[in-house]
Design an enzyme around this catalytic site. Structure first.
Site, PDB file in Angstrom:
ATOM      1  N   PRO A   2      69.677  62.630 -48.137  1.00 16.58           N
ATOM      2  CA  PRO A   2      69.410  61.973 -49.411  1.00 16.58           C
ATOM      3  C   PRO A   2      70.518  62.021 -50.445  1.00 16.58           C
ATOM      4  CG  PRO A   2      68.103  63.973 -49.187  1.00 16.58           C
ATOM      5  CD  PRO A   2      69.061  63.942 -48.079  1.00 16.58           C
ATOM      6  N   GLU A   3      71.296  60.970 -50.567  1.00 21.10           N
ATOM      7  CA  GLU A   3      72.148  60.735 -51.716  1.00 21.10           C
ATOM      8  C   GLU A   3      71.594  59.478 -52.392  1.00 21.10           C
ATOM      9  OE1 GLU A   3      76.363  61.281 -50.932  1.00 21.10           O
ATOM     10  OE2 GLU A   3      75.897  62.726 -49.377  1.00 21.10           O
ATOM     11  N   LYS A  60      69.595  61.611 -57.605  1.00 17.70           N
ATOM     12  CA  LYS A  60      68.780  62.242 -56.563  1.00 17.70           C
ATOM     13  C   LYS A  60      67.375  62.577 -57.050  1.00 17.70           C
ATOM     14  CE  LYS A  60      73.019  64.125 -54.658  1.00 17.70           C
ATOM     15  NZ  LYS A  60      73.875  65.322 -54.524  1.00 17.70           N
ATOM     16  N   ARG A 122      63.926  72.031 -44.957  1.00 16.80           N
ATOM     17  CA  ARG A 122      64.710  73.182 -45.421  1.00 16.80           C
ATOM     18  C   ARG A 122      64.245  73.802 -46.727  1.00 16.80           C
ATOM     19  NH1 ARG A 122      71.043  72.262 -44.901  1.00 16.80           N
ATOM     20  NH2 ARG A 122      71.032  74.420 -45.567  1.00 16.80           N
ATOM     21  N   ARG A 268      82.305  72.751 -50.165  1.00 17.30           N
ATOM     22  CA  ARG A 268      81.618  71.943 -49.157  1.00 17.30           C
ATOM     23  C   ARG A 268      82.611  71.462 -48.112  1.00 17.30           C
ATOM     24  NH1 ARG A 268      76.943  69.822 -51.059  1.00 17.30           N
ATOM     25  NH2 ARG A 268      76.512  69.535 -48.860  1.00 17.30           N
TER      26      ARG A 268
END
Length: 282
Positions: A2-3, A60, A122, A268
DNA sequence: CTATTTGTTTATCC
DNA sequence: AGGATAAACAAATA
Protein backbone atom coordinates in the site's frame (compact mmCIF):
# COMPACT_ATOMS: atom_id res chain seq x y z
CA UNK A 1 1.67 -3.13 -1.31
CA UNK A 2 0.00 0.00 0.00
CA UNK A 3 1.39 3.29 -1.25
CA UNK A 4 -0.67 6.19 -2.56
CA UNK A 5 -2.31 4.53 -5.55
CA UNK A 6 -2.87 1.16 -3.88
CA UNK A 7 -4.46 2.88 -0.89
CA UNK A 8 -6.89 4.65 -3.22
CA UNK A 9 -7.68 1.32 -4.83
CA UNK A 10 -8.26 -0.27 -1.43
CA UNK A 11 -10.60 2.55 -0.43
CA UNK A 12 -12.77 1.91 -3.47
CA UNK A 13 -13.18 -1.75 -2.54
CA UNK A 14 -15.61 -0.72 0.16
CA UNK A 15 -17.68 1.43 -2.24
CA UNK A 16 -20.22 -1.36 -2.69
CA UNK A 17 -21.13 -0.80 0.94
CA UNK A 18 -21.98 2.90 0.50
CA UNK A 19 -25.52 3.80 1.51
CA UNK A 20 -25.94 0.67 3.60
CA UNK A 21 -25.94 0.34 7.36
CA UNK A 22 -23.52 -1.70 9.42
CA UNK A 23 -25.30 -4.56 11.16
CA UNK A 24 -22.48 -6.12 13.12
CA UNK A 25 -18.86 -5.29 14.00
CA UNK A 26 -16.48 -8.23 14.34
CA UNK A 27 -13.18 -7.70 16.13
CA UNK A 28 -11.63 -10.97 17.22
CA UNK A 29 -8.45 -9.58 18.77
CA UNK A 30 -8.95 -6.05 20.16
CA UNK A 31 -5.60 -6.23 21.94
CA UNK A 32 -3.42 -6.25 18.85
CA UNK A 33 -1.30 -3.32 17.78
CA UNK A 34 -3.67 -2.39 14.97
CA UNK A 35 -6.12 -0.99 17.57
CA UNK A 36 -3.60 0.91 19.70
CA UNK A 37 -5.11 4.15 20.97
CA UNK A 38 -8.57 3.18 19.68
CA UNK A 39 -11.67 2.74 21.81
CA UNK A 40 -12.67 -0.70 20.53
CA UNK A 41 -15.66 -0.91 22.87
CA UNK A 42 -17.06 2.33 21.46
CA UNK A 43 -16.43 1.12 17.93
CA UNK A 44 -18.38 -2.08 18.58
CA UNK A 45 -21.20 -0.28 20.37
CA UNK A 46 -21.69 2.77 18.16
CA UNK A 47 -21.18 1.56 14.60
CA UNK A 48 -24.11 -0.88 14.26
CA UNK A 49 -27.10 0.85 12.65
CA UNK A 50 -24.96 3.55 11.03
CA UNK A 51 -24.93 4.10 7.28
CA UNK A 52 -21.61 4.32 5.45
CA UNK A 53 -22.04 7.58 3.54
CA UNK A 54 -18.70 8.36 1.91
CA UNK A 55 -14.98 7.79 2.05
CA UNK A 56 -11.78 9.55 1.11
CA UNK A 57 -8.06 8.93 1.07
CA UNK A 58 -5.01 11.13 1.40
CA UNK A 59 -1.68 9.45 1.01
CA UNK A 60 -1.73 6.27 3.06
CA UNK A 61 -4.60 7.32 5.31
CA UNK A 62 -8.27 6.59 4.63
CA UNK A 63 -11.37 8.03 6.28
CA UNK A 64 -14.81 6.41 6.18
CA UNK A 65 -17.83 8.55 7.11
CA UNK A 66 -20.93 7.19 8.84
CA UNK A 67 -24.11 9.28 8.81
CA UNK A 68 -25.73 10.79 11.89
CA UNK A 69 -28.69 8.82 13.16
CA UNK A 70 -32.02 9.99 11.72
CA UNK A 71 -33.78 12.55 13.86
CA UNK A 72 -33.74 16.29 14.20
CA UNK A 73 -30.75 18.00 15.69
CA UNK A 74 -28.52 14.98 15.41
CA UNK A 75 -25.11 16.08 14.13
CA UNK A 76 -22.78 13.42 15.40
CA UNK A 77 -21.03 11.43 12.75
CA UNK A 78 -18.80 8.45 13.21
CA UNK A 79 -15.43 8.43 11.50
CA UNK A 80 -13.38 5.33 10.86
CA UNK A 81 -9.73 5.77 9.96
CA UNK A 82 -7.81 2.99 8.22
CA UNK A 83 -4.07 2.74 7.58
CA UNK A 84 -2.79 -0.34 5.79
CA UNK A 85 0.74 -0.41 7.19
CA UNK A 86 3.07 -2.71 5.27
CA UNK A 87 0.74 -5.46 4.13
CA UNK A 88 -2.79 -4.46 4.99
CA UNK A 89 -5.69 -4.47 2.54
CA UNK A 90 -9.43 -3.84 2.28
CA UNK A 91 -11.78 -6.24 0.55
CA UNK A 92 -15.42 -7.25 0.41
CA UNK A 93 -16.87 -10.68 1.06
CA UNK A 94 -20.28 -11.53 -0.33
CA UNK A 95 -20.96 -15.02 0.92
CA UNK A 96 -23.60 -15.02 3.63
CA UNK A 97 -21.69 -17.46 5.83
CA UNK A 98 -18.36 -15.67 5.62
CA UNK A 99 -16.22 -16.15 8.71
CA UNK A 100 -13.17 -13.91 9.33
CA UNK A 101 -9.79 -15.51 8.73
CA UNK A 102 -6.72 -15.29 10.94
CA UNK A 103 -5.69 -11.85 9.68
CA UNK A 104 -9.15 -10.30 9.22
CA UNK A 105 -8.97 -7.95 12.19
CA UNK A 106 -12.02 -5.79 11.50
CA UNK A 107 -15.19 -6.93 9.73
CA UNK A 108 -18.26 -4.75 9.19
CA UNK A 109 -21.24 -6.90 8.30
CA UNK A 110 -24.00 -5.29 6.26
CA UNK A 111 -27.30 -6.62 4.95
CA UNK A 112 -27.43 -9.10 2.13
CA UNK A 113 -24.50 -11.17 3.37
CA UNK A 114 -21.99 -8.47 2.55
CA UNK A 115 -18.96 -7.91 4.77
CA UNK A 116 -16.38 -5.12 4.58
CA UNK A 117 -13.06 -6.59 5.66
CA UNK A 118 -9.80 -5.07 6.89
CA UNK A 119 -6.96 -7.58 6.85
CA UNK A 120 -3.37 -7.10 7.96
CA UNK A 121 -0.96 -9.96 8.24
CA UNK A 122 1.79 -7.92 9.88
CA UNK A 123 -0.24 -5.74 12.27
CA UNK A 124 1.58 -2.59 11.15
CA UNK A 125 -1.69 -1.07 9.98
CA UNK A 126 -4.01 0.98 12.13
CA UNK A 127 -7.69 1.45 12.85
CA UNK A 128 -8.82 4.79 14.29
CA UNK A 129 -12.24 5.78 15.54
CA UNK A 130 -13.76 9.19 16.16
CA UNK A 131 -17.18 10.50 17.07
CA UNK A 132 -18.24 14.11 16.56
CA UNK A 133 -19.68 16.74 14.24
CA UNK A 134 -16.32 17.43 12.59
CA UNK A 135 -13.66 15.13 11.18
CA UNK A 136 -10.88 14.19 13.60
CA UNK A 137 -7.57 16.03 13.90
CA UNK A 138 -5.58 13.00 12.70
CA UNK A 139 -7.35 13.49 9.39
CA UNK A 140 -7.48 17.28 9.04
CA UNK A 141 -3.82 17.67 10.00
CA UNK A 142 -2.54 15.51 7.15
CA UNK A 143 -0.27 17.25 4.66
CA UNK A 144 -1.84 18.21 1.31
CA UNK A 145 -1.62 15.60 -1.42
CA UNK A 146 1.40 15.79 -3.74
CA UNK A 147 -1.16 16.05 -6.56
CA UNK A 148 -2.90 19.09 -5.05
CA UNK A 149 -2.31 22.75 -5.95
CA UNK A 150 -0.92 23.27 -2.46
CA UNK A 151 2.07 21.09 -3.26
CA UNK A 152 4.36 23.56 -4.98
CA UNK A 153 7.92 23.67 -6.21
CA UNK A 154 8.74 26.44 -3.75
CA UNK A 155 7.26 24.48 -0.89
CA UNK A 156 9.34 21.50 -1.96
CA UNK A 157 12.48 23.66 -1.95
CA UNK A 158 11.75 24.90 1.57
CA UNK A 159 11.28 21.39 2.86
CA UNK A 160 14.44 20.06 1.22
CA UNK A 161 16.39 22.98 2.64
CA UNK A 162 15.16 22.26 6.15
CA UNK A 163 16.10 18.61 5.68
CA UNK A 164 19.27 19.53 3.85
CA UNK A 165 21.42 16.90 5.57
CA UNK A 166 19.02 14.01 4.91
CA UNK A 167 19.57 11.79 1.92
CA UNK A 168 16.89 12.42 -0.73
CA UNK A 169 15.56 8.91 -0.22
CA UNK A 170 14.90 9.54 3.46
CA UNK A 171 13.32 12.93 2.73
CA UNK A 172 10.88 11.48 0.19
CA UNK A 173 9.66 8.93 2.74
CA UNK A 174 8.55 11.68 5.13
CA UNK A 175 4.74 11.64 5.16
CA UNK A 176 4.60 15.15 6.62
CA UNK A 177 5.53 16.42 3.15
CA UNK A 178 4.92 13.54 0.71
CA UNK A 179 1.81 11.71 1.88
CA UNK A 180 1.51 8.35 0.15
CA UNK A 181 5.09 8.09 -1.08
CA UNK A 182 6.65 4.85 0.10
CA UNK A 183 9.73 2.80 -0.58
CA UNK A 184 9.12 1.85 -4.20
CA UNK A 185 7.66 5.22 -5.23
CA UNK A 186 10.63 7.06 -3.74
CA UNK A 187 13.05 4.89 -5.74
CA UNK A 188 10.99 5.31 -8.89
CA UNK A 189 10.90 9.10 -8.52
CA UNK A 190 14.65 9.38 -7.94
CA UNK A 191 15.45 7.07 -10.82
CA UNK A 192 13.32 9.14 -13.19
CA UNK A 193 14.78 12.40 -11.89
CA UNK A 194 18.29 10.92 -12.30
CA UNK A 195 19.18 11.73 -8.72
CA UNK A 196 21.26 9.39 -6.57
CA UNK A 197 19.20 8.44 -3.49
CA UNK A 198 22.07 9.36 -1.14
CA UNK A 199 22.29 12.93 -2.45
CA UNK A 200 21.80 15.40 0.41
CA UNK A 201 18.40 17.09 0.09
CA UNK A 202 20.09 20.47 0.36
CA UNK A 203 21.88 19.92 -2.94
CA UNK A 204 18.56 19.83 -4.77
CA UNK A 205 17.01 22.70 -2.79
CA UNK A 206 19.80 24.91 -4.10
CA UNK A 207 19.61 23.80 -7.75
CA UNK A 208 16.59 25.07 -9.69
CA UNK A 209 17.00 22.65 -12.56
CA UNK A 210 17.20 19.54 -10.38
CA UNK A 211 14.49 20.89 -8.10
CA UNK A 212 12.11 21.27 -11.01
CA UNK A 213 12.92 17.78 -12.26
CA UNK A 214 12.29 16.25 -8.84
CA UNK A 215 9.04 18.17 -8.42
CA UNK A 216 7.73 17.04 -11.79
CA UNK A 217 8.69 13.40 -11.23
CA UNK A 218 6.97 13.30 -7.85
CA UNK A 219 3.80 14.45 -9.56
CA UNK A 220 4.23 12.22 -12.58
CA UNK A 221 4.85 9.01 -10.62
CA UNK A 222 1.94 9.68 -8.25
CA UNK A 223 -0.45 10.52 -11.08
CA UNK A 224 0.62 7.71 -13.38
CA UNK A 225 0.62 5.05 -10.66
CA UNK A 226 -2.97 6.03 -9.86
CA UNK A 227 -4.00 5.69 -13.49
CA UNK A 228 -2.23 2.37 -13.93
CA UNK A 229 -3.83 0.87 -10.84
CA UNK A 230 -7.29 2.13 -11.78
CA UNK A 231 -6.82 0.52 -15.15
CA UNK A 232 -5.37 -2.98 -14.94
CA UNK A 233 -2.39 -2.88 -12.56
CA UNK A 234 0.00 -3.36 -15.47
CA UNK A 235 2.99 -1.09 -15.12
CA UNK A 236 4.89 -0.45 -18.34
CA UNK A 237 8.16 -2.43 -18.43
CA UNK A 238 9.99 0.88 -18.39
CA UNK A 239 9.26 1.26 -14.69
CA UNK A 240 12.13 0.63 -12.30
CA UNK A 241 9.50 -0.80 -9.96
CA UNK A 242 9.24 -3.96 -12.06
CA UNK A 243 12.97 -4.67 -11.98
CA UNK A 244 14.07 -3.66 -8.54
CA UNK A 245 13.62 -7.04 -6.88
CA UNK A 246 14.70 -9.22 -9.78
CA UNK A 247 17.96 -10.92 -8.93
CA UNK A 248 20.57 -9.05 -10.92
CA UNK A 249 17.96 -6.65 -12.30
CA UNK A 250 18.95 -4.19 -15.00
CA UNK A 251 18.10 -0.55 -15.55
CA UNK A 252 15.03 -0.40 -17.84
CA UNK A 253 15.93 2.98 -19.29
CA UNK A 254 16.35 2.89 -23.08
CA UNK A 255 19.96 2.57 -24.01
CA UNK A 256 21.15 1.94 -20.45
CA UNK A 257 20.70 -1.59 -19.13
CA UNK A 258 23.31 -1.21 -16.38
CA UNK A 259 23.13 -3.59 -13.42
CA UNK A 260 21.00 -2.07 -10.64
CA UNK A 261 22.55 -1.47 -7.24
CA UNK A 262 20.97 -1.92 -3.84
CA UNK A 263 21.86 -0.67 -0.39
CA UNK A 264 20.21 0.60 2.75
CA UNK A 265 19.66 4.35 2.48
CA UNK A 266 17.40 6.29 4.79
CA UNK A 267 16.87 3.08 6.73
CA UNK A 268 15.24 1.24 3.83
CA UNK A 269 16.42 -1.02 1.07
CA UNK A 270 17.02 1.24 -1.90
CA UNK A 271 17.54 0.41 -5.55
CA UNK A 272 19.12 2.66 -8.14
CA UNK A 273 20.98 2.69 -11.44
CA UNK A 274 24.64 3.59 -10.91
CA UNK A 275 24.86 4.86 -14.46
CA UNK A 276 21.74 7.04 -14.62
CA UNK A 277 22.01 8.15 -10.99
CA UNK A 278 25.74 7.78 -10.79
CA UNK A 279 27.35 10.16 -8.40
CA UNK A 280 26.18 11.65 -5.17
CA UNK A 281 25.98 15.32 -5.92
CA UNK A 282 26.35 17.73 -3.05
C1' DC B 1 18.14 -20.33 12.11
C1' DT B 2 18.86 -15.99 9.58
C1' DA B 3 17.63 -12.41 6.71
C1' DT B 4 14.07 -10.08 4.26
C1' DT B 5 9.61 -7.25 3.61
C1' DT B 6 5.67 -1.31 -0.55
C1' DG B 7 5.55 1.66 7.46
C1' DT B 8 5.46 4.36 11.55
C1' DT B 9 6.75 5.53 16.26
C1' DT B 10 10.00 6.09 19.84
C1' DA B 11 14.39 6.66 21.86
C1' DT B 12 18.84 8.39 21.45
C1' DC B 13 22.39 10.84 19.61
C1' DC B 14 24.23 15.03 17.37
C1' DA C 1 15.82 22.86 19.79
C1' DG C 2 15.46 20.59 15.82
C1' DG C 3 16.98 17.10 12.98
C1' DA C 4 19.12 12.47 11.78
C1' DT C 5 19.36 7.60 12.78
C1' DA C 6 18.45 3.01 14.57
C1' DA C 7 15.60 0.01 17.00
C1' DA C 8 11.18 -1.85 17.84
C1' DC C 9 6.99 -3.67 16.42
C1' DA C 10 4.74 -8.84 14.03
C1' DA C 11 4.42 -12.40 11.00
C1' DA C 12 5.25 -14.73 6.89
C1' DT C 13 8.53 -16.18 3.40
C1' DA C 14 12.96 -17.62 1.29
Amino acid sequence: MPELAEVEHARRQWNVGLGAAVREVLIARPEIRVFRGTDVAALRRRLPGRVLSRSEANGKQMLFHFEPLPGKGEKTRLWLGVHLGMRGDLRVETTADFQPGKHDHLVLRQDGGRALVFEDQRHFGRILFHEGAEPPAWWTRLAPSVLSAEFTRDGLADFLQRRRRSPLKAALLMQEKFPGVGNWMADEILWRARLHPATPAGAVAADKRRLTELFQQIRWVAQTASEVISDNWTYPPTWLFLHRWEPGGFCPRRGCGAALERATIGGRTTCWCPRCQGKVES
